[in-house]
Design an enzyme around this catalytic site. Structure first.
Site, PDB file in Angstrom:
ATOM      1  N   ARG A 183      -3.471 -90.815  16.361  1.00  0.00           N
ATOM      2  CA  ARG A 183      -3.127 -92.168  16.760  1.00  0.00           C
ATOM      3  C   ARG A 183      -1.837 -92.544  16.044  1.00  0.00           C
ATOM      4  O   ARG A 183      -1.588 -92.126  14.919  1.00  0.00           O
ATOM      5  CB  ARG A 183      -4.244 -93.154  16.350  1.00  0.00           C
ATOM      6  CG  ARG A 183      -5.473 -93.115  17.229  1.00  0.00           C
ATOM      7  CD  ARG A 183      -5.225 -93.797  18.570  1.00  0.00           C
ATOM      8  NE  ARG A 183      -6.432 -93.916  19.378  1.00  0.00           N
ATOM      9  CZ  ARG A 183      -6.873 -92.988  20.216  1.00  0.00           C
ATOM     10  NH1 ARG A 183      -6.211 -91.842  20.322  1.00  0.00           N
ATOM     11  NH2 ARG A 183      -7.960 -93.178  20.943  1.00  0.00           N
ATOM     12  N   GLU A 187       2.419 -98.429  22.236  1.00  0.00           N
ATOM     13  CA  GLU A 187       2.415 -97.731  23.521  1.00  0.00           C
ATOM     14  C   GLU A 187       2.273 -98.762  24.646  1.00  0.00           C
ATOM     15  O   GLU A 187       1.524 -99.726  24.486  1.00  0.00           O
ATOM     16  CB  GLU A 187       1.244 -96.732  23.569  1.00  0.00           C
ATOM     17  CG  GLU A 187       1.358 -95.626  22.534  1.00  0.00           C
ATOM     18  CD  GLU A 187       0.176 -94.667  22.543  1.00  0.00           C
ATOM     19  OE1 GLU A 187      -0.675 -94.776  23.437  1.00  0.00           O
ATOM     20  OE2 GLU A 187       0.095 -93.829  21.646  1.00  0.00           O
ATOM     21  N   ASP A 191       2.695 -87.449  20.170  1.00  0.00           N
ATOM     22  CA  ASP A 191       2.080 -87.796  21.462  1.00  0.00           C
ATOM     23  C   ASP A 191       1.523 -89.214  21.420  1.00  0.00           C
ATOM     24  O   ASP A 191       1.097 -89.747  22.441  1.00  0.00           O
ATOM     25  CB  ASP A 191       0.949 -86.807  21.804  1.00  0.00           C
ATOM     26  CG  ASP A 191       0.373 -87.057  23.200  1.00  0.00           C
ATOM     27  OD1 ASP A 191      -0.873 -87.147  23.330  1.00  0.00           O
ATOM     28  OD2 ASP A 191       1.160 -87.227  24.167  1.00  0.00           O
ATOM     29  N   HIS A 237       1.415 -89.899  25.226  1.00  0.00           N
ATOM     30  CA  HIS A 237      -0.044 -89.942  25.019  1.00  0.00           C
ATOM     31  C   HIS A 237      -0.758 -89.240  26.167  1.00  0.00           C
ATOM     32  O   HIS A 237      -1.553 -89.831  26.894  1.00  0.00           O
ATOM     33  CB  HIS A 237      -0.520 -91.391  24.876  1.00  0.00           C
ATOM     34  CG  HIS A 237      -1.868 -91.483  24.212  1.00  0.00           C
ATOM     35  ND1 HIS A 237      -2.283 -92.566  23.482  1.00  0.00           N
ATOM     36  CD2 HIS A 237      -2.898 -90.608  24.184  1.00  0.00           C
ATOM     37  CE1 HIS A 237      -3.519 -92.358  23.043  1.00  0.00           C
ATOM     38  NE2 HIS A 237      -3.917 -91.172  23.467  1.00  0.00           N
ATOM     39  N   ARG A 295     -14.168 -82.369  15.534  1.00  0.00           N
ATOM     40  CA  ARG A 295     -14.306 -81.448  16.677  1.00  0.00           C
ATOM     41  C   ARG A 295     -12.940 -80.889  17.078  1.00  0.00           C
ATOM     42  O   ARG A 295     -12.764 -79.690  17.244  1.00  0.00           O
ATOM     43  CB  ARG A 295     -14.910 -82.186  17.871  1.00  0.00           C
ATOM     44  CG  ARG A 295     -16.333 -82.657  17.715  1.00  0.00           C
ATOM     45  CD  ARG A 295     -16.786 -83.344  18.991  1.00  0.00           C
ATOM     46  NE  ARG A 295     -18.120 -83.890  18.873  1.00  0.00           N
ATOM     47  CZ  ARG A 295     -18.379 -85.110  18.404  1.00  0.00           C
ATOM     48  NH1 ARG A 295     -17.380 -85.887  18.002  1.00  0.00           N
ATOM     49  NH2 ARG A 295     -19.620 -85.554  18.332  1.00  0.00           N
TER      50      ARG A 295
HETATM   51  C1  8YV Z   1      -8.095 -91.050  26.145  1.00  0.00           C
HETATM   52  C2  8YV Z   1      -7.404 -90.791  23.782  1.00  0.00           C
HETATM   53  O1  8YV Z   1      -8.445 -89.693  26.292  1.00  0.00           O
HETATM   54  O2  8YV Z   1      -9.483 -89.730  24.008  1.00  0.00           O
HETATM   55  C3  8YV Z   1      -8.773 -90.482  23.349  1.00  0.00           C
HETATM   56  O3  8YV Z   1      -9.120 -90.989  22.244  1.00  0.00           O
HETATM   57  O4  8YV Z   1      -6.535 -90.816  22.982  1.00  0.00           O
HETATM   58  C4  8YV Z   1      -7.000 -91.105  25.168  1.00  0.00           C
HETATM   59  O5  8YV Z   1      -6.022 -90.173  25.594  1.00  0.00           O
HETATM   60  C5  8YV Z   1      -7.686 -91.634  27.463  1.00  0.00           C
HETATM   61  O6  8YV Z   1      -7.191 -92.921  27.279  1.00  0.00           O
HETATM   62  C6  8YV Z   1      -8.912 -91.640  28.361  1.00  0.00           C
HETATM   63  O7  8YV Z   1      -8.702 -92.418  29.468  1.00  0.00           O
END
Ligand code: 8YV
Length: 309
Positions: free
Chosen positions: A227, A256, A251, A274, A150
């Protein structure tokens, strides 16, 4: 209707998300997933992508039948254990695409045009002594996207007007008008900018290694909005220090919120903490989508965004 005190909220939530949660349900909180589980008959867990749910926690919550995670990534969930116990899971895809893609653009232009360094250049008054360095244009570049899901597809569509040549890699070809490369090494060889938008899976673990970085080359740029685990950070640090690639915008990190200190002392990087989905509107949408999934579960309706396990 979500029964009162049926949901255990696991992990630390930002204020804006907690405010949304408190509008719609009352939860019992377990800030540390390894901590002592509060008393209660919890039938669901509400958590976030940055909170790893240990299998051991599930063992202490025998009544739990549903886990809703706020985030598109669900690598924080122990999927095999959920499957074994017949526990449903949901994530929050789709509602964060705008925010993540917009950050990716900020990282892309910030990196190519060295905007953070240019601000320091002005603030330090170095400009009075010499002009800022010449940088590079996005238009005409070959942009490769690893992960045409997506977010990858949304990012590609938004990149089209910027006169770039788009290509991608992933486990399978997608119905998209971009060149497909079966491997990330071959994609890296064929692009100037490599953007990581893939999920964290055993297959993508340290997928961007020294070989891929060498293939990207000395004029190549890496952007990671996926990630930290997707990149071999030791190899990336060497590539950046030895200028085997032109630069990287990150990011996400393996560790982390304390990323490898090596990244803090390099000038050809752009680092963000992030924050891909960290906008007010997006976090509200994500939190409410997670709660909508909980409501669907308790109403014995199909989940809105079920993690197919
Ligand atoms: C989450 C993230 O959005 O959506 C994801 O997979 O990487 C995070 O940034 C965030 O932790 C939601 O609280």
């Amino acid at each position: 209707m979500i029964p009162v005190n049926s949901v255990l909220q696991v992990g630390q939530f930002p204020e804006i998300m907690q405010a949304e949660i408190d509008k719609r349900l009352s939860t019992t909180k377990l800030l540390d997933p390894q901590g002592k589980v509060p008393e209660g008959n919890f039938t669901a867990i509400l958590t976030r992508s940055n909170t790893t749910i240990p299998t051991g926690l599930l063992a202490q919550l025998p009544q739990v039948q549903m886990v809703a995670t706020c985030g598109v990534g669900y690598d924080n969930l122990p999927l095999p254990a959920l499957k074994e116990k017949g526990i449903k899971a949901s994530n929050t895809p789709g509602v964060l695409n705008d925010a993540v893609c917009e950050l990716a653009f900020g990282m892309l232009f910030g990196l190519l045009r060295r905007i953070p360094e240019s601000q320091e250049f002005v603030k330090s008054k170095a400009w009075s002594k010499a002009p800022f360095t010449i940088t590079t244009t996005l238009a005409g570049k070959r942009v490769g996207i690893a992960g045409m899901g997506r977010i990858g597809q949304d990012l590609a569509k938004r990149l089209e007007p910027f006169k770039v040549h788009l290509a991608y890699t992933g486990p399978t070809r997608k119905e998209v008008p971009y060149e497909y490369y079966p491997s990330i090494k071959v994609l890296a060889q064929a692009c100037d900018v490599l953007i990581l938008a893939c999920p964290a899976t055993p297959e993508t673990d340290k997928m961007v290694n020294a070989e891929v970085l060498d293939a990207l080359g000395t004029k190549g740029f890496l952007i990671n909005i996926a990630r930290g685990s997707v990149v071999d950070e030791a190899a990336l640090l060497v590539a950046l220090q030895q200028k085997k690639i032109a630069g990287a915008a990150l990011d996400v990190f393996e560790n982390e919120p304390n990323p490898n200190i090596g990244f803090l002392n390099i000038d050809n990087v752009l680092l963000t903490p992030h924050i891909g989905s960290a906008t007010l509107e997006t976090r509200q949408l994500m939190t409410n989508l997670a709660i909508d999934n909980l409501e669907a579960f308790y109403n014995q309706q199909p989940l809105l965004t079920e993690v197919k396990n």
